[in-house]
Design an enzyme around this catalytic site. Structure first.
Site: not given
Lengths: 604, 604
Positions: B297, B443-445, B450
């Site tokens: 993250r 991306y990535e959550g 988030q």
């Protein structure tokens, strides 16, 4: 792609119920039209858009316009658009009967073009600019120019363009240098370069009629020395034919979006044989151009509203079909024994969809309102009423151009987010809307320039009379809403923000009164966002009030859900968008000046 | 393209002066490093980026990765990135000496990767994911897996990937269905489909090591039944060679941006011959994956900050070179006798550039701060200090991922606007940054996920202890700033907003206490924007305070303008961005609930 791109019920509801098209039809000019005939017209446009526009939307992006061997090549559907546009009256619709038009109200034209824009925003511009340039000729040119060029334009055989921008001048029209040299033959010799000319060349028109801003030798400096010329790609040869007029297609700009809508670079007079004919009087060119500009700015706002609308429907369809995750239980956990839920049931997805809905529907309401003011200012007899609608239109026009563009782009970005990773993939259409809409905050005067117009010109014109008219309209809506318990709190909120607006305006105009114009206008863009958000809240309160009234009286044209959903959207706008104006007011009334050039090098 | 894409002075200033890398170097782990050696390292990375990354940025977009004959084909510069990445320690840099690493602080790794991302964001991901997957093996797998796979990954000969997402599950990892069937041979048979696998296949690695989340037959439902496997594209054949492992490259997703960075669809076990080796214990896969997630993250936030930075420098260069329009005179008119001014002198352009500057530099400061917390939590001895940095990192990490992504995209859009019509044209680079950065909020959550993590988990973990630590840090900065007359008003403003944050948090957690978790989390995304904006104001006050202190003490490393420009940027952030939190607080404390499913069909 067998999907919905507009909600026809909402469009008709806004057109007839909310904005009262039938009242406009009472004006003498529109006596031949009624709801029935206009419905048929709009339905034929929808059917045409379903068949000829929407199916080619993705393909036109994937096979963009390109320049080769001195000519621009576009998708074959451009040919269909020009031909059918001529046949169906999409070019000439609003013109006088005498000029070959249908005397349609601007409101109906806007609704019709909105449908086309939403179906495929790469296509309607080809006829839209032909319309705009024909309109300039009709209004300001002599009979000979009119009879030579207009009929072929209205039939879609010839294309029309507006040639303003030059490489060295950009938005600053004071610095136009294209030259017009008088001759004894009744024409001028034109030489110069024009860039960003939408629809400037393609294989589906027999000729192009360029309306070119140029400077006659010896003209005054600045915008007061600019004249307007008709400069055809091919000129009449005197014996019924056409001969090349020394207009060169230099290039086609390759772009982020609207890739099927060509954007050309044109050269005039490379071999000193480019002839232009003066429109109206010398040095009045910019004035003529700007008299047509309100229509162009409504068109930009409408196009952006349409893209935001189509994107909303694409996101909504995805959210209704895509299972993912689970609803939270009352213990704050996911219950794995449940099946997956559709993503439309997640609050954050609903928030993004409601944002898309309120921005796109609110923007549609705004462009229809501007069109209504346009129709009324043109047709009412009472001079006081005429002035009122004229001033109202002038005041809102920079917001009409800007709000759907800026906030529409924001809405589309949220719409892309609804699809998660798929939103970023070219297999899904959101990424194309995301690219296409990004030009709208730049078209026809950027957001910065519209904001200067709003704050520096429109707000203070005639001692603030336009703002007084607008305030009265808002107060009327507040009063109407206050009749309903459910709406009264929202009416109250809007009233507060209206007072806040007055405070901000007093603060800012203080700088103008002190002669500090640079400071007065430095935060024009945040002011645009501030006043637009309040204006949109007014429009939403009006939508909510109309819907509530219908629910109370029970005279429903649509389902109960339809009206309830409008009230819900209104509440959403008041909860999630209107509060922004507090922060914006804080910015606008901050004493500090941080963006005006000074001694320090702040961009180290 | 012979342009600047980062400001090296600002990077070094943030790294050493602002965030005190030299204090971190005092930890035992970093004893072999000093400022001089690290400067040399960063300069070599800059030189490498200038030569091998930046010049290929546009080309990689124009010639995107593609799938053909069962394989993905990428730009040849990917081969250079992998090879040099291995040689220069860009993959193994932060690892232990024992694992083949250099024991670089995360702060230095972040600075190094920031330079590469800004130069060409299509390339560093290839080594970044190889690093991440090697790290998982090192931390959790047995010695045999480690010795088989890690050395080839750290040298850049083999690529590594993270395989989480599946077509039917998206962000919802509870619904992963890839199957792992135990065998008697020490491995599992893997079968399933994984999508959106960055760097999942290309011609410049001899093998790929996929870290795959899968479910062992009979495992518990949901995330507690997910295990982690090493699944190579080619497996060791037992005699020193490699043999195909039944991993199929099904497709390469074509995307809006980052088109040179391949995004693959992988199939495992089409012919029932795909072997996977369990990492650590069964059913612990998601836990392992998430222990590595903080690094991932930070990397996303860093990448977005880097793109926003490169876009800022591109816009700034254009604004400094492009003449257009004139400054207003004191009469509020343009003086045509003056020459054109550069557009950087127009207040609205300066406003957009300062927005770009404050978002990109603020985001850089944020990712460096997160990296510092990461370094300290890993290396400090005192358990209380360890806990403090660990909690601070956990709390800010969702903001570190989200703020640079969301606001970076907004900054780049403003940067495109600075160029007007040219910003929309592919001849200029802004439109590429605009497309590339749009993946970062996904991306990535996603931002939504988030935000749920921030409000629903991090804020309330250990009874709000993380928030107490953060508040103490902010209070310390407020106190430091209050020593300077020039900064005291800003310190005061931040103090007010901190109190506002407390009020908002109390209101929202009230819903959780009543067991209404859906309502508690419904506005998590506006809360993210709210808390991030306050956090960024804190970071800017800190930047301003450090700069002021240097100006007062006179111990300048850089020019006076450098420090003054930082203070100016701080003031800009406080004037133009911080006030947003008022409106956001109004949204967040509104009693109405409009996004939770109910009886009405609100999307009519």
């Amino acid at each position: 792609m067998a999907a919905q791109y507009i909600d026809f019920e909402t469009l008709k509801y806004f057109l007839y119920d909310l904005h009262g098209l039938e009242d406009v039809l009472e004006q003498e000019r529109f006596v031949d039209h009624d709801k029935e005939s206009l419905d048929l017209f709009l339905e034929s446009v929808k059917e045409f858009s379903d068949r000829e526009l929407f199916p080619y939307f993705k393909e036109m992006d994937e096979k963009p316009a390109y320049h080769k061997d001195g000519a621009v090549h576009v998708h074959e559907q451009v040919g269909v658009m020009m031909k059918k546009g001529g046949e169906m009256g999409l070019i000439s619709g609003t013109f006088d009967y005498d000029d070959g038009g249908l005397q349609l109200p601007m409101m109906v034209y806007t609704a019709s073009a909105f449908i086309q824009d939403a179906a495929n925003n790469h296509l309607p511009g080809y006829v839209g600019l032909t319309l705009g340039s024909a309109e300039l000729i009709i209004h300001f040119a002599n009979e000979e120019l009119k009879s030579t060029y207009v009929p072929k334009m209205l039939s879609g055989d010839w294309g029309g363009t507006m040639c303003l921008t030059e490489p060295q001048a950009g938005s600053s029209l004071s610095d136009v240098v294209t030259k017009a040299t008088p001759t004894d033959e009744g024409y001028y010799k034109i030489s110069g370069q024009k860039i960003f000319i939408s629809g400037g060349d393609h294989q589906y028109a027999d000729n192009f009629v360029h309306l070119v801003l140029a400077r006659i030798e010896g003209a005054p400096a600045g915008t007061k020395g600019i004249s307007l010329f008709v400069v055809p790609k091919k000129r009449p040869d005197g014996s019924g034919g056409l001969t090349p007029n020394d207009v060169t297609t230099v290039a086609d700009f390759q772009k982020l979006g609207q890739r099927g809508y060509c954007t050309t670079h044109l050269g005039f007079g490379d071999t000193d044989d480019c002839r232009g004919w003066l429109v109206g009087e010398a040095h009045q060119g910019l004035k003529y151009m700007f008299l047509m500009m309100n229509g162009a700015r409504i068109a930009v706002g409408r196009g952006a509203a349409a893209i935001a609308t189509a994107a909303y429907h694409a996101s909504l369809q995805y959210a209704k079909e895509r299972p993912q995750g689970r609803k939270l239980t009352s213990a704050g956990k996911k219950d794995l024994d449940q099946g997956q839920t559709l993503i439309i049931n997640h609050p954050d997805v609903r928030r993004m969809l409601l944002l898309q809905k309120t921005i796109s529907e609110g923007s549609l309401s705004l462009v229809l309102l501007a069109s209504k003011y346009y129709d009324l200012k043109e047709t009412v007899k009472d001079p006081k009423e005429k002035e009122k609608y004229s001033l109202l239109l002038e005041l809102i026009i920079p917001m009409v151009k800007t709000y759907p563009s800026d906030m529409g782009a924001h809405a589309v970005s949220n719409g892309l987010q609804v699809l998660g990773g798929y939103g970023f993939c070219t297999d899904f259409i959101l990424q194309q809307y995301y690219r296409d809409i990004r030009i709208f905050p730049i078209y026809e005067g950027t957001t910065g320039i519209q904001s200067l117009d709003l704050l520096g010109r429109k707000l203070i014109m005639e001692n603030g009379k336009a703002l007084e008219y607008l305030t009265a309209e808002v107060m009327q809506t507040i009063q109407n809403a206050s009749n309903y318990d459910e709406l009264r709190p929202y009416a109250g909120k809007l009233g507060e923000k209206l007072q806040l607006a007055q405070k901000v305006i007093t603060f800012l105009t203080g700088f103008a009164q002190k002669g500090d114009f640079e400071r007065f206008l430095a935060d024009a863009t945040p002011f645009m966002e501030f006043l637009s958000t309040i204006t949109m809240s007014w429009l939403w309160l009006d939508i909510g009030t109309h819907a509530k009234k219908t629910l109370v009286t029970g005279q429903k044209t649509y389902s109960e859900d339809f009206y309830e959903s409008k009230i819900h959207a209104m509440k959403f706008y008041f909860k999630y968008e209107l509060p922004k104006v507090n922060g914006l007011a804080e910015i606008l009334t901050d004493e500090e000046s941080l963006t005006i050039t000074g001694e320090k090098e702040i961009f180290h």
